[in-house]
Design a protein around this motif. Structure first.
Motif, short mmCIF file in Angstrom:
data_model
loop_
_atom_site.label_atom_id
_atom_site.label_comp_id
_atom_site.label_asym_id
_atom_site.label_seq_id
_atom_site.Cartn_x
_atom_site.Cartn_y
_atom_site.Cartn_z
N LEU A 69 27.09 40.09 43.42
CA LEU A 69 27.43 39.78 42.04
C LEU A 69 28.91 39.39 41.96
N LEU A 70 29.17 38.44 41.10
CA LEU A 70 30.55 38.04 40.82
C LEU A 70 30.84 38.34 39.36
N PHE A 71 31.85 39.18 39.11
CA PHE A 71 32.28 39.52 37.76
C PHE A 71 33.51 38.69 37.42
N VAL A 72 33.39 37.85 36.40
CA VAL A 72 34.51 37.03 35.93
C VAL A 72 34.97 37.64 34.61
N LEU A 73 36.23 38.06 34.56
CA LEU A 73 36.76 38.76 33.39
C LEU A 73 38.12 38.20 33.02
N PRO A 74 38.48 38.30 31.73
CA PRO A 74 39.86 37.97 31.36
C PRO A 74 40.82 39.02 31.89
N ASP A 75 41.99 38.58 32.25
CA ASP A 75 42.99 39.50 32.81
C ASP A 75 43.46 40.47 31.73
N PRO A 76 43.35 41.80 31.97
CA PRO A 76 43.75 42.77 30.94
C PRO A 76 45.25 42.99 30.83
N ALA A 77 46.06 42.19 31.52
CA ALA A 77 47.51 42.37 31.44
C ALA A 77 47.95 42.23 29.98
N GLY A 78 48.70 43.20 29.51
CA GLY A 78 49.16 43.18 28.13
C GLY A 78 48.30 43.98 27.19
N GLU A 79 47.07 44.35 27.60
CA GLU A 79 46.21 45.18 26.77
C GLU A 79 46.65 46.65 26.91
N GLN A 80 46.67 47.36 25.80
CA GLN A 80 47.22 48.71 25.81
C GLN A 80 46.23 49.76 26.32
N ASP A 81 44.94 49.57 26.08
CA ASP A 81 43.98 50.64 26.33
C ASP A 81 43.05 50.36 27.49
N VAL A 82 43.29 49.31 28.28
CA VAL A 82 42.43 49.02 29.42
C VAL A 82 43.26 48.39 30.53
N THR A 83 42.94 48.76 31.77
CA THR A 83 43.62 48.22 32.93
C THR A 83 42.58 47.72 33.93
N ARG A 84 43.04 47.02 34.95
CA ARG A 84 42.12 46.58 36.00
C ARG A 84 41.44 47.77 36.67
N GLU A 85 42.19 48.84 36.82
CA GLU A 85 41.61 50.03 37.45
C GLU A 85 40.46 50.59 36.63
N ASN A 86 40.60 50.62 35.29
CA ASN A 86 39.52 51.09 34.44
C ASN A 86 38.27 50.23 34.60
N ILE A 87 38.48 48.92 34.59
CA ILE A 87 37.36 47.98 34.68
C ILE A 87 36.62 48.15 36.00
N GLU A 88 37.37 48.20 37.09
CA GLU A 88 36.74 48.29 38.41
C GLU A 88 36.08 49.64 38.62
N GLN A 89 36.58 50.67 37.97
CA GLN A 89 35.95 51.98 38.08
C GLN A 89 34.59 51.98 37.40
N VAL A 90 34.49 51.36 36.23
CA VAL A 90 33.21 51.28 35.52
C VAL A 90 32.20 50.46 36.33
N ILE A 91 32.65 49.35 36.89
CA ILE A 91 31.75 48.51 37.70
C ILE A 91 31.23 49.30 38.90
N ALA A 92 32.13 50.00 39.58
CA ALA A 92 31.72 50.76 40.77
C ALA A 92 30.72 51.85 40.44
N GLN A 93 30.82 52.44 39.24
CA GLN A 93 29.92 53.52 38.86
C GLN A 93 28.52 53.02 38.53
N HIS A 94 28.40 51.80 38.02
CA HIS A 94 27.12 51.36 37.47
C HIS A 94 26.46 50.22 38.22
N VAL A 95 27.13 49.60 39.17
CA VAL A 95 26.49 48.54 39.95
C VAL A 95 25.53 49.20 40.94
#
Length: 293
Positions: free
Chosen positions: A256-282
């Motif tokens: 699977l390829l996940f294409v996402l907007p870069d969360p840089a500048g977002e206050q409540d989400v980081t790349r680490e958060n996103i990748e952690q959710v993906i790893a838990q549910h893929v």
């Protein structure tokens, strides 16, 4: 006489569906006859029935459905006339008889190529308003009205009863609305982690309140879709507030390829958060790649 539904999103015709069935469900999940994958569309949003020579739409009460600009009353069937225009979330749906298809709805490609415009961050809902029991006001307690008139003349009795009123009224207020304490949409914020324990779910305490509420409201339904393309997309929308694109390459099975907007500048989400959710549910047997654009 059969008809067709033309689904448009941002002016582009994205789906054309012939009404050759007696019942068509409209909703967000892929098990609907007409799946509209957008967070503002309910899981079971509306249904369309064909009864003899009439086509009838019924809003199921989980979201807003508009017919010719007017909001439909939930669970009240409405007849669709030729050329009727529905709005479900951001989608505009036009019903027309087969032989009377407006030229503006024709599209050389009913499924236009995907662009990066659909990749976005989902804005947070504001915290739920709270309505605590109001403290007793005034020089005397309202409880005096339940006593004989003799006691209303006593200033001391009025002030004394205010103590009990300020203790008992919040308890009475809670009992009157106890059902709201057991609904993730309306319960007090400290109850959310307690509900998560009921279902054996892990809720990150650093998630904003609105995301935790949404996650608990949809958790049971999302368990049915865990590991699927829809389940992964919806999980990221709720947990991280980001709408991704999940690409399945037929030449690379179990990838699977996940294409996402870069969360840089977002206050409540980081790349680490996103990748952690993906790893838990893929799924465990599936390789994946995350690409930020």
């Amino acid at each position: 006489m059969s008809g067709q539904l033309f689904v448009q999103l941002q002016g582009e015709t994205v789906k054309m569906l012939a009404l050759d069935m007696n019942l068509l469900s409209i909703g967000r999940t892929p098990d609907n006859g007409l799946a509209l994958p957008h967070p503002s569309v309910a899981i079971r949003h509306a249904e369309v029935r064909r009864l003899q020579d009439q086509v009838i739409i019924t809003d199921l009460g989980a979201g807003d459905t508009f017919l010719s600009g007017k909001r439909l009353t939930p669970h009240q069937p409405q007849v669709l006339d030729d050329g009727a225009v529905l709005q479900v979330g951001p989608y505009v749906i036009t019903y027309t008889l087969v032989q009377h298809v407006p030229a503006s709805l024709h599209s050389a490609d009913p499924l236009p190529p995907e662009s990066l415009d659909d990749l976005r961050f989902v804005p947070l809902q504001p915290p739920r308003a709270r309505y605590p029991a109001l403290p007793a006001e005034g020089a005397a307690s309202s409880y005096l009205s339940y006593l004989p008139a003799l006691f209303t003349e006593s200033d001391f009795a009025g002030r004394l009863l205010q103590i009990f009123e300020n203790v008992w009224e919040p308890l009475q207020h809670r009992q009157d609305f106890v059902d709201m304490y057991f609904d993730p949409a309306t319960c007090p914020e400290p109850f959310l982690n307690w509900f998560a324990e009921w279902m054996g779910l892990s809720v990150d305490p650093h998630w904003p309140e609105s995301r935790r509420r949404q996650w608990l409201r949809e958790a049971i339904n999302l368990q049915r879709w865990r590991g699927t393309r829809y389940g992964l997309m919806r999980m990221l929308e709720i947990c991280c507030g980001v709408t991704p694109r999940v690409v399945e390459d037929p030449h690379r099975p179990y990838h699977l390829l996940f294409v996402l907007p870069d969360p840089a500048g977002e206050q409540d989400v980081t790349r680490e958060n996103i990748e952690q959710v993906i790893a838990q549910h893929v799924p465990a047997h599936v390789m994946y790649e995350v690409r930020y654009v």
